[in-house]
Design a protein around this motif. Sequence first.
Motif, PDB file in Angstrom:
ATOM      1  N   ASP A 243      -2.064  -6.997   5.316  1.00  0.00           N
ATOM      2  CA  ASP A 243      -2.906  -5.818   5.577  1.00  0.00           C
ATOM      3  C   ASP A 243      -4.316  -6.227   5.979  1.00  0.00           C
ATOM      4  O   ASP A 243      -4.964  -5.556   6.786  1.00  0.00           O
ATOM      5  CB  ASP A 243      -2.976  -4.927   4.325  1.00  0.00           C
TER       6      ASP A 243
ATOM      7  N   ARG B  49     -10.195  -2.808  -1.534  1.00  0.00           N
ATOM      8  CA  ARG B  49     -10.625  -1.466  -1.970  1.00  0.00           C
ATOM      9  C   ARG B  49      -9.432  -0.510  -2.002  1.00  0.00           C
ATOM     10  O   ARG B  49      -9.227   0.230  -2.960  1.00  0.00           O
ATOM     11  CB  ARG B  49     -11.711  -0.941  -1.020  1.00  0.00           C
ATOM     12  N   GLN B  50      -8.595  -0.570  -0.950  1.00  0.00           N
ATOM     13  CA  GLN B  50      -7.459   0.360  -0.889  1.00  0.00           C
ATOM     14  C   GLN B  50      -6.410   0.067  -1.974  1.00  0.00           C
ATOM     15  O   GLN B  50      -5.837   0.981  -2.560  1.00  0.00           O
ATOM     16  CB  GLN B  50      -6.815   0.303   0.494  1.00  0.00           C
ATOM     17  N   TYR B  51      -6.164  -1.214  -2.242  1.00  0.00           N
ATOM     18  CA  TYR B  51      -5.208  -1.545  -3.321  1.00  0.00           C
ATOM     19  C   TYR B  51      -5.768  -1.098  -4.683  1.00  0.00           C
ATOM     20  O   TYR B  51      -5.034  -0.578  -5.521  1.00  0.00           O
ATOM     21  CB  TYR B  51      -4.875  -3.051  -3.333  1.00  0.00           C
TER      22      TYR B  51
ATOM     23  N   ASP C 246     -11.903  -4.072   2.783  1.00  0.00           N
ATOM     24  CA  ASP C 246     -11.325  -2.730   2.746  1.00  0.00           C
ATOM     25  C   ASP C 246      -9.913  -2.770   2.170  1.00  0.00           C
ATOM     26  O   ASP C 246      -9.482  -1.838   1.474  1.00  0.00           O
ATOM     27  CB  ASP C 246     -11.324  -2.124   4.157  1.00  0.00           C
ATOM     28  N   THR C 247      -9.187  -3.844   2.442  1.00  0.00           N
ATOM     29  CA  THR C 247      -7.833  -3.963   1.893  1.00  0.00           C
ATOM     30  C   THR C 247      -7.877  -3.950   0.369  1.00  0.00           C
ATOM     31  O   THR C 247      -7.125  -3.210  -0.282  1.00  0.00           O
ATOM     32  CB  THR C 247      -7.174  -5.276   2.380  1.00  0.00           C
TER      33      THR C 247
ATOM     34  N   LEU D 238       0.814  -1.224   0.000  1.00  0.00           N
ATOM     35  CA  LEU D 238       0.000   0.000   0.000  1.00  0.00           C
ATOM     36  C   LEU D 238       0.842   1.267   0.000  1.00  0.00           C
ATOM     37  O   LEU D 238       0.355   2.331  -0.355  1.00  0.00           O
ATOM     38  CB  LEU D 238      -0.940   0.004   1.213  1.00  0.00           C
TER      39      LEU D 238
ATOM     40  N   GLN E  20       1.005   2.922  -5.464  1.00  0.00           N
ATOM     41  CA  GLN E  20       0.434   4.056  -6.211  1.00  0.00           C
ATOM     42  C   GLN E  20       1.514   4.784  -7.021  1.00  0.00           C
ATOM     43  O   GLN E  20       1.311   5.131  -8.186  1.00  0.00           O
ATOM     44  CB  GLN E  20      -0.249   5.027  -5.255  1.00  0.00           C
TER      45      GLN E  20
ATOM     46  N   GLU F 179      -7.708   1.394  -5.199  1.00  0.00           N
ATOM     47  CA  GLU F 179      -7.581   2.864  -5.237  1.00  0.00           C
ATOM     48  C   GLU F 179      -6.210   3.275  -5.758  1.00  0.00           C
ATOM     49  O   GLU F 179      -6.075   4.268  -6.465  1.00  0.00           O
ATOM     50  CB  GLU F 179      -7.752   3.452  -3.817  1.00  0.00           C
ATOM     51  N   CYS F 180      -5.186   2.514  -5.366  1.00  0.00           N
ATOM     52  CA  CYS F 180      -3.808   2.827  -5.797  1.00  0.00           C
ATOM     53  C   CYS F 180      -3.638   2.673  -7.300  1.00  0.00           C
ATOM     54  O   CYS F 180      -2.664   3.138  -7.882  1.00  0.00           O
ATOM     55  CB  CYS F 180      -2.803   1.900  -5.123  1.00  0.00           C
TER      56      CYS F 180
END
Length: 237
Positions: free
Chosen positions: A219, A230-232, A227-228, A194, A198, A234-235
């Motif tokens: 993570d 989702r965050q990856y 949520d993990t 994470l 990005q 997003e990157c």
Amino acid sequence: MTKLSVNVNKVATLRNARGGNTPDVVKVATDCEIFGADGITVHPRPDERHIRYSDVFDLRSILKTEFNIEGYPSEAFIDLVLKVKPEQVTLVPDAPDAITSNAGWDTISNFEFLSEIIDRFNQAGIRTSLFIGTEPEYIEKAAKTGTDRIELYTEPYAAFYETDPENAVAPFVSAAELARKLGLGINAGHDLNLKNLQFFHTRIPFLDEVSIGHALISDALYLGLQDTIRQYKECLK
Ligand SMILES: CC(=O)[C@@H](O)[C@H](O)COP(=O)(O)O
Ligand SMILES: NCC(=O)COP(=O)(O)O
């Protein structure tokens, strides 16, 4: 769009610690897809210390996204892949006792070996990818093997990212631009996380796919799987 393929090796490592079926690798992979993963990656090793050959068959029958099988092309591995017919096979030059993947192919010394295997997979309609470092001569030779894609081995990027991100990414940008010029698709993986993903994606936005396992599953212990993922994702926007 750069796809996120979740490597579920570490889920199998945890399951194997007790000998039962908790956590259930097939359920976790299905949930990864539900939570937005674009694919699932496995890297069965000869000692089956995490993903077993039987897992690969179980996963094939339920996955709805892209299935990527990575590994050293031993006859047993080739046979497995030809039977399972995943969307993609990634050839990795791992020694049988390697703790984890630690190098890309020398495509010059292994040219005939790789070309012949890639031809077998191409004839079976399975997309091929070669795990490779940033050396231009290896990328140029990779293009001549008939592989569809390369997967850039990103451990050196991850190791230097925190101290000097620009210099850490520079050889990967050059390698990716060369590969693109040669008509190769470009994947990337190993130690992406994470913190460093990005930036890597910003510099190489034309990546086809990243495969991420160790950091993503770690993570998920804190963030939860949904949520993990989702965050990856997003990157990669
Ligand atoms: C090719 C690559 O970088 C990954 O497949 C990595 O080797 C994961 O394998 P382990 O989960 O066995 O470390
Ligand atoms: N191809 C790389 C991969 O599948 C996962 O590598 P890592 O995130 O576990 O280092």
